[in-house]
Design a protein around this motif. Structure first.
Motif, PDB file in Angstrom:
ATOM      1  N   LEU A 121       0.816  -1.209   0.000  1.00  0.00           N
ATOM      2  CA  LEU A 121       0.000   0.000   0.000  1.00  0.00           C
ATOM      3  C   LEU A 121       0.852   1.262   0.000  1.00  0.00           C
ATOM      4  O   LEU A 121       0.443   2.297  -0.524  1.00  0.00           O
ATOM      5  N   CYS A 122       2.044   1.169   0.598  1.00  0.00           N
ATOM      6  CA  CYS A 122       2.889   2.357   0.755  1.00  0.00           C
ATOM      7  C   CYS A 122       4.040   2.380  -0.251  1.00  0.00           C
ATOM      8  O   CYS A 122       4.989   3.146  -0.089  1.00  0.00           O
ATOM      9  N   ALA A 123       3.968   1.568  -1.275  1.00  0.00           N
ATOM     10  CA  ALA A 123       5.072   1.473  -2.233  1.00  0.00           C
ATOM     11  C   ALA A 123       5.330   2.791  -2.952  1.00  0.00           C
ATOM     12  O   ALA A 123       6.485   3.119  -3.267  1.00  0.00           O
ATOM     13  N   ASP A 124       4.273   3.560  -3.238  1.00  0.00           N
ATOM     14  CA  ASP A 124       4.435   4.796  -4.001  1.00  0.00           C
ATOM     15  C   ASP A 124       4.029   6.032  -3.216  1.00  0.00           C
ATOM     16  O   ASP A 124       3.637   7.053  -3.787  1.00  0.00           O
ATOM     17  N   CYS A 125       4.101   5.941  -1.870  1.00  0.00           N
ATOM     18  CA  CYS A 125       3.786   7.108  -1.048  1.00  0.00           C
ATOM     19  C   CYS A 125       4.627   7.073   0.226  1.00  0.00           C
ATOM     20  O   CYS A 125       5.430   6.166   0.431  1.00  0.00           O
ATOM     21  N   ASP A 126       4.429   8.069   1.087  1.00  0.00           N
ATOM     22  CA  ASP A 126       5.261   8.208   2.286  1.00  0.00           C
ATOM     23  C   ASP A 126       4.561   7.769   3.563  1.00  0.00           C
ATOM     24  O   ASP A 126       5.210   7.644   4.606  1.00  0.00           O
ATOM     25  N   GLY A 127       3.258   7.551   3.497  1.00  0.00           N
ATOM     26  CA  GLY A 127       2.556   7.149   4.701  1.00  0.00           C
ATOM     27  C   GLY A 127       1.111   6.809   4.438  1.00  0.00           C
ATOM     28  O   GLY A 127       0.552   7.108   3.362  1.00  0.00           O
ATOM     29  N   LEU A 128       0.500   6.162   5.433  1.00  0.00           N
ATOM     30  CA  LEU A 128      -0.885   5.713   5.333  1.00  0.00           C
ATOM     31  C   LEU A 128      -1.669   6.237   6.522  1.00  0.00           C
ATOM     32  O   LEU A 128      -1.279   6.023   7.680  1.00  0.00           O
ATOM     33  N   ILE A 129      -2.761   6.916   6.254  1.00  0.00           N
ATOM     34  CA  ILE A 129      -3.689   7.371   7.293  1.00  0.00           C
ATOM     35  C   ILE A 129      -4.930   6.501   7.143  1.00  0.00           C
ATOM     36  O   ILE A 129      -5.816   6.786   6.326  1.00  0.00           O
ATOM     37  N   TYR A 130      -4.987   5.411   7.891  1.00  0.00           N
ATOM     38  CA  TYR A 130      -6.065   4.437   7.704  1.00  0.00           C
ATOM     39  C   TYR A 130      -7.423   5.080   7.984  1.00  0.00           C
ATOM     40  O   TYR A 130      -7.569   5.906   8.892  1.00  0.00           O
ATOM     41  N   SER A 131      -8.406   4.663   7.200  1.00  0.00           N
ATOM     42  CA  SER A 131      -9.721   5.307   7.221  1.00  0.00           C
ATOM     43  C   SER A 131     -10.828   4.268   7.162  1.00  0.00           C
ATOM     44  O   SER A 131     -10.594   3.096   6.875  1.00  0.00           O
ATOM     45  N   LYS A 132     -12.031   4.744   7.440  1.00  0.00           N
ATOM     46  CA  LYS A 132     -13.226   3.914   7.297  1.00  0.00           C
ATOM     47  C   LYS A 132     -14.345   4.790   6.766  1.00  0.00           C
ATOM     48  O   LYS A 132     -14.607   5.864   7.300  1.00  0.00           O
ATOM     49  N   GLU A 133     -15.004   4.328   5.696  1.00  0.00           N
ATOM     50  CA  GLU A 133     -16.113   5.101   5.148  1.00  0.00           C
ATOM     51  C   GLU A 133     -17.310   5.008   6.081  1.00  0.00           C
ATOM     52  O   GLU A 133     -17.736   3.910   6.457  1.00  0.00           O
ATOM     53  N   VAL A 134     -17.845   6.161   6.480  1.00  0.00           N
ATOM     54  CA  VAL A 134     -18.939   6.218   7.445  1.00  0.00           C
ATOM     55  C   VAL A 134     -20.067   7.087   6.889  1.00  0.00           C
ATOM     56  O   VAL A 134     -19.851   7.933   6.016  1.00  0.00           O
ATOM     57  N   GLU A 135     -21.256   6.868   7.410  1.00  0.00           N
ATOM     58  CA  GLU A 135     -22.391   7.698   7.035  1.00  0.00           C
ATOM     59  C   GLU A 135     -22.449   8.975   7.861  1.00  0.00           C
ATOM     60  O   GLU A 135     -22.770  10.046   7.352  1.00  0.00           O
ATOM     61  N   ASP A 136     -22.145   8.868   9.163  1.00  0.00           N
ATOM     62  CA  ASP A 136     -22.219  10.023  10.060  1.00  0.00           C
ATOM     63  C   ASP A 136     -20.878  10.761  10.089  1.00  0.00           C
ATOM     64  O   ASP A 136     -20.254  10.925  11.136  1.00  0.00           O
ATOM     65  N   TYR A 137     -20.460  11.220   8.919  1.00  0.00           N
ATOM     66  CA  TYR A 137     -19.158  11.869   8.756  1.00  0.00           C
ATOM     67  C   TYR A 137     -19.013  13.127   9.617  1.00  0.00           C
ATOM     68  O   TYR A 137     -17.905  13.558   9.932  1.00  0.00           O
ATOM     69  N   GLN A 138     -20.144  13.717  10.042  1.00  0.00           N
ATOM     70  CA  GLN A 138     -20.089  14.962  10.825  1.00  0.00           C
ATOM     71  C   GLN A 138     -19.437  14.752  12.194  1.00  0.00           C
ATOM     72  O   GLN A 138     -19.053  15.718  12.846  1.00  0.00           O
ATOM     73  N   ARG A 139     -19.288  13.492  12.628  1.00  0.00           N
ATOM     74  CA  ARG A 139     -18.744  13.214  13.961  1.00  0.00           C
ATOM     75  C   ARG A 139     -17.235  13.066  13.974  1.00  0.00           C
ATOM     76  O   ARG A 139     -16.637  12.976  15.043  1.00  0.00           O
ATOM     77  N   PHE A 140     -16.599  13.054  12.792  1.00  0.00           N
ATOM     78  CA  PHE A 140     -15.204  12.648  12.726  1.00  0.00           C
ATOM     79  C   PHE A 140     -14.348  13.632  11.938  1.00  0.00           C
ATOM     80  O   PHE A 140     -14.857  14.451  11.169  1.00  0.00           O
ATOM     81  N   GLY A 141     -13.033  13.485  12.111  1.00  0.00           N
ATOM     82  CA  GLY A 141     -12.101  14.086  11.185  1.00  0.00           C
ATOM     83  C   GLY A 141     -12.004  13.195   9.967  1.00  0.00           C
ATOM     84  O   GLY A 141     -11.893  11.970  10.085  1.00  0.00           O
ATOM     85  N   VAL A 142     -12.083  13.771   8.764  1.00  0.00           N
ATOM     86  CA  VAL A 142     -12.118  12.970   7.542  1.00  0.00           C
ATOM     87  C   VAL A 142     -10.956  13.333   6.631  1.00  0.00           C
ATOM     88  O   VAL A 142     -10.415  14.439   6.669  1.00  0.00           O
ATOM     89  N   ASN A 143     -10.568  12.365   5.780  1.00  0.00           N
ATOM     90  CA  ASN A 143      -9.555  12.563   4.760  1.00  0.00           C
ATOM     91  C   ASN A 143     -10.219  12.878   3.425  1.00  0.00           C
ATOM     92  O   ASN A 143     -11.157  12.188   3.019  1.00  0.00           O
ATOM     93  N   VAL A 144      -9.716  13.906   2.762  1.00  0.00           N
ATOM     94  CA  VAL A 144     -10.173  14.251   1.420  1.00  0.00           C
ATOM     95  C   VAL A 144      -9.090  13.811   0.438  1.00  0.00           C
ATOM     96  O   VAL A 144      -7.927  14.219   0.575  1.00  0.00           O
ATOM     97  N   VAL A 145      -9.443  12.962  -0.518  1.00  0.00           N
ATOM     98  CA  VAL A 145      -8.446  12.384  -1.424  1.00  0.00           C
ATOM     99  C   VAL A 145      -8.720  12.802  -2.859  1.00  0.00           C
ATOM    100  O   VAL A 145      -9.851  13.132  -3.232  1.00  0.00           O
ATOM    101  N   ASP A 146      -7.640  12.748  -3.680  1.00  0.00           N
ATOM    102  CA  ASP A 146      -7.786  13.060  -5.100  1.00  0.00           C
ATOM    103  C   ASP A 146      -7.989  11.777  -5.897  1.00  0.00           C
ATOM    104  O   ASP A 146      -8.157  10.684  -5.333  1.00  0.00           O
TER     105      ASP A 146
END
Length: 332
Positions: A121-146
């Protein structure tokens, strides 16, 4: 690899169970939260486990590790000032050397994912911020990806669905020494939220400096921070794990149930989703969807959705009734 486990914190959301023990030592599905977590890290063959404790519960945590995982190389320090999770992680700096990669694992949650895939997973990047897709996103800090899966922003408790990828408290950094330097710079710059240092500020500084971070998703994110979520986690972990290691006589067991060696159940109905710790005795009771911790007694009780701590004693009594036709009696 060095694994950093911040275990400081009072666990106020789990009181009264955390009045006398660290939140990572609360039981769920036959093991402590910490045992579930460390067992999932075993395949990584880490060089060192670095614990960031508080001065109150730190000795408990390290005594538990010495008993359950004597083969692991552990080091501990104390977070004297409650200055937030990024500050806690920064205290591992003296143990992180050039060339070390680092995995940071917070202990409020139990994760389900294949960590052996980190190199891929980290072969072409510098780090991993593991995530979980949730419905109640308003409760959490979220990652925005390209489009390439790289993190371009992090938003704390967004009002609009800019992303549903919640950060789960599991982070991998390929350059551990460089990560520690970014932590130090962020703290020196005083980048706080309500007086505490948080990791998203550190990660965003890394991204601005040109580092690439990805947000792989995990299979399950099991919260152990509150009584209601601890019971949900107990239900999840007991799926397909019906184990009776203790004594169960004249008892109906409705799967799944986990009874540890040294526990005794007689003349009772247990289940579904009940875990009973060693030393506990349950007699003449009906218990479902509950966690019974060590050395406790439950007699003549009906329990549902309950968490019973260590060395507790619950004793009910039989009732005599004379009830006529078409009656309704509710006892809650």
């Amino acid at each position: 690899m060095k694994i950093v486990l911040p275990t400081a914190g009072k666990g106020t959301r789990l009181r009264p169970h955390t009045h006398t023990k660290a939140k990572s030592l609360v039981h769920v599905a036959g093991k402590t939260v910490l045992e579930h977590i460390v067992s999932r890290l075993a395949s990584l063959d880490a060089d060192e486990y670095i614990f960031i404790n508080d001065d109150e519960n730190g000795p408990q945590v390290m005594a538990f590790m010495a008993e359950k995982f004597p083969q692991l190389n552990c080091w501990a320090t104390v977070q004297q000032e409650r200055l937030g999770p990024a500050h806690a992680v920064s205290l591992a700096a003296p143990r992180i050397n050039k060339g070390d990669d680092v995995l940071v694992v917070f202990n409020d949650t139990i994760f389900v994912t294949d960590l052996d895939r980190i190199p891929q997973l980290c072969a072409d990047c510098d780090g991993l911020i593991y995530s979980k897709e949730v419905e109640d996103y308003q409760r959490f800090g979220v990652n925005v990806v390209d489009d390439q899966g790289l993190i371009v922003d992090m938003v704390e408790k967004p009002d609009t669905p800019v992303s549903r990828l919640a950060q789960v408290g599991l982070y991998y950094l390929k350059d551990g020494r460089g990560f520690m330097d970014f932590l130090e710079k962020t703290i020196q710059a005083g980048e706080t939220v309500k007086g505490e240092y948080y990791l998203p500020a550190v990660f965003m500084n890394m991204i601005r400096a040109g580092l690439k971070l990805k947000a792989p998703t995990i299979d399950a994110w099991l919260d152990c921070g509150k009584p209601e979520t601890l019971l949900e986690t107990n239900r999840y972990l007991l799926r397909d794990r019906h184990h009776v290691h203790g004594e169960a006589t004249d008892t109906v067991l409705i799967e799944p149930v986990h009874i540890e060696k040294g526990a005794v159940v007689r003349n009772a109905i247990l289940g579904p989703n009940v875990s009973v710790a060693a030393g506990s005795v349950i007699t003449e009771s009906i218990v479902r969807d509950s966690i019974i911790n060590a050395d406790s007694e439950v007699r003549a009780m009906i329990l549902d959705g309950s968490i019973i701590g260590d060395s507790a004693r619950l004793v009910g009594s039989a009732r005599r009734m004379n009830i006529g036709d078409h009656s309704l009696v509710e006892m809650t």
